[in-house]
Write a protein that holds these residues in place. Structure first.
Motif, PDB file in Angstrom:
ATOM      1  N   PRO A  84       4.940   1.555   3.001  1.00  0.00           N
ATOM      2  CA  PRO A  84       3.906   1.773   1.979  1.00  0.00           C
ATOM      3  C   PRO A  84       4.219   1.609   0.493  1.00  0.00           C
ATOM      4  CG  PRO A  84       3.903   3.647   3.625  1.00  0.00           C
ATOM      5  CD  PRO A  84       5.149   2.722   3.672  1.00  0.00           C
TER       6      PRO A  84
ATOM      7  N   ARG B  98       4.466  -1.821  -0.212  1.00  0.00           N
ATOM      8  CA  ARG B  98       3.052  -2.575  -0.269  1.00  0.00           C
ATOM      9  C   ARG B  98       2.254  -2.001  -1.657  1.00  0.00           C
ATOM     10  NH1 ARG B  98      -0.064  -4.669   3.858  1.00  0.00           N
ATOM     11  NH2 ARG B  98      -2.235  -4.356   3.459  1.00  0.00           N
ATOM     12  N   GLU B  99       2.371  -0.785  -1.859  1.00  0.00           N
ATOM     13  CA  GLU B  99       1.835  -0.666  -3.287  1.00  0.00           C
ATOM     14  C   GLU B  99       2.436  -1.287  -4.238  1.00  0.00           C
ATOM     15  OE1 GLU B  99      -1.163   1.219  -3.776  1.00  0.00           O
ATOM     16  OE2 GLU B  99      -1.248   0.887  -1.613  1.00  0.00           O
TER      17      GLU B  99
ATOM     18  N   ALA C  68      -6.008  -7.768   0.825  1.00  0.00           N
ATOM     19  CA  ALA C  68      -5.391  -6.461   0.543  1.00  0.00           C
ATOM     20  C   ALA C  68      -5.722  -5.837  -0.808  1.00  0.00           C
ATOM     21  CB  ALA C  68      -4.042  -6.244   0.898  1.00  0.00           C
TER      22      ALA C  68
ATOM     23  N   ARG D 202      -8.000  -2.588  -1.450  1.00  0.00           N
ATOM     24  CA  ARG D 202      -7.345  -1.468  -2.301  1.00  0.00           C
ATOM     25  C   ARG D 202      -8.065  -1.061  -3.390  1.00  0.00           C
ATOM     26  NH1 ARG D 202      -2.199  -0.695  -6.012  1.00  0.00           N
ATOM     27  NH2 ARG D 202      -3.077  -2.353  -7.170  1.00  0.00           N
TER      28      ARG D 202
ATOM     29  N   ASP E 233     -11.331   0.589  -2.346  1.00  0.00           N
ATOM     30  CA  ASP E 233     -11.268   1.868  -1.850  1.00  0.00           C
ATOM     31  C   ASP E 233     -11.149   2.804  -3.045  1.00  0.00           C
ATOM     32  OD1 ASP E 233     -11.563   1.316   0.614  1.00  0.00           O
ATOM     33  OD2 ASP E 233      -9.308   1.118   1.184  1.00  0.00           O
TER      34      ASP E 233
ATOM     35  N   ALA F  61      -2.215  -1.388   7.612  1.00  0.00           N
ATOM     36  CA  ALA F  61      -2.962  -1.370   6.588  1.00  0.00           C
ATOM     37  C   ALA F  61      -3.465  -2.876   6.267  1.00  0.00           C
ATOM     38  CB  ALA F  61      -2.325  -0.958   5.124  1.00  0.00           C
ATOM     39  N   GLN F  62      -2.915  -3.858   6.930  1.00  0.00           N
ATOM     40  CA  GLN F  62      -3.202  -5.347   6.734  1.00  0.00           C
ATOM     41  C   GLN F  62      -4.522  -5.424   7.613  1.00  0.00           C
ATOM     42  OE1 GLN F  62      -2.463  -7.068   4.106  1.00  0.00           O
ATOM     43  NE2 GLN F  62      -3.659  -8.695   4.803  1.00  0.00           N
TER      44      GLN F  62
ATOM     45  N   ARG G 208      -6.500  -3.660   8.655  1.00  0.00           N
ATOM     46  CA  ARG G 208      -7.751  -2.995   7.843  1.00  0.00           C
ATOM     47  C   ARG G 208      -8.129  -4.156   6.775  1.00  0.00           C
ATOM     48  NH1 ARG G 208      -9.225   0.453   3.577  1.00  0.00           N
ATOM     49  NH2 ARG G 208     -11.082   1.356   3.785  1.00  0.00           N
TER      50      ARG G 208
END
Length: 196
Positions: A2, A5-6, A53, A57, A60, A120-121, A123
Motif C-alpha cells: 500500500p 501504491r500511494e 486507480a 483514489r 474516493d 485495490a487495482q 476495485r
C-alpha cells in the motif's frame, strides 16, 4: 504494498500537475516514487490501470471529504467542499462534470477486465462513477447524514430532494463560479435552515 501504491499515485498526480497525461511517462512516475518500474507495473498493470486507480483514489477522497463536510457543517459545507475541491483538483472536476480534457486521463466508466492480483487495482478496474452516479451517491450520503429518526415518507423525500438540489447547485458553481460567498448563499436560499 500500500505505501508504494500511494507513493506512485502521489507521483502520478504530481506529474499530471506539470504536464498532460499523454506526456506522463511510467518510468518518471516510478522514479519520482522511488520504486522500480516493475513495481509500478505490478501494482497497476499499465498506464491505463494507473489512470483508473488515480481517478478512483481522487474520487474516493472527494467522497470522504463530502462525508466530513456533512458531519461538520451540513449542506452548505458540502456545497463549499464540492466547489473548492473541484476547482483545485482537475481529476475530481472532470469526474463530477464529465468534462475530461486532453490533459487528463480519460478512463472509460465501464469495468475493464482485470487479471490483477492486487485488490485495490481490481476495485479500480471496476466501473467508475459517472457524474449522475456522483449526484446520487452524495445525495444519498447527505440524506443519511442529515436524516433524523421518525421522519415520515414525505419528509424523507423532501430531504432527499433538498440534498440533490444542493449537490446540483454545487456542480453548477463548479462550471460557472458565483461571486465570493455565493455558493453558501445559493444553498441557504434553496433549502433554508436545513443548509447548516
Amino acid at each position: 504494498m500500500p505505501a508504494a501504491r500511494e507513493s506512485l499515485l502521489d507521483a502520478a498526480c504530481a506529474a499530471l500537475g506539470r504536464r498532460a497525461w499523454s506526456a506522463v511517462r511510467m518510468v518518471d512516475v516510478a522514479a519520482a516514487a522511488s520504486v522500480s518500474r516493475q513495481t509500478l507495473y505490478n501494482e497497476f498493470g499499465s498506464k491505463d490501470g494507473l489512470a483508473r486507480a488515480l481517478v478512483r483514489r481522487e474520487t474516493d477522497l472527494y467522497l470522504a471529504g463530502a462525508d466530513r463536510a456533512l458531519r461538520e457543517g451540513g449542506l452548505e459545507a458540502l456545497a463549499d467542499w464540492t466547489t473548492a475541491t473541484a476547482r483545485c483538483n482537475p481529476v475530481v472536476r472532470a469526474a463530477l462534470t464529465g468534462c475530461w480534457s486532453e490533459r487528463l486521463p480519460s478512463p472509460t466508466l465501464s469495468a475493464v477486465s482485470s487479471p490483477s492480483t492486487v485488490p485495490a487495482q481490481r476495485r479500480a478496474n471496476g466501473p467508475l462513477p459517472s457524474p449522475a452516479d456522483f449526484v446520487c451517491a452524495v445525495r444519498d450520503r447527505a440524506s443519511a447524514a442529515l436524516g433524523a429518526p421518525g421522519l415520515d415518507r414525505a419528509q424523507e423525500q423532501r430531504l432527499a430532494r433538498d440534498c440533490e438540489l444542493v449537490v446540483r447547485l454545487a456542480l453548477s458553481c463548479v462550471v460557472a463560479p458565483p461571486e465570493e460567498g455565493g455558493v453558501g448563499r445559493l444553498v441557504r436560499d434553496a433549502v433554508g435552515p436545513r443548509a447548516g
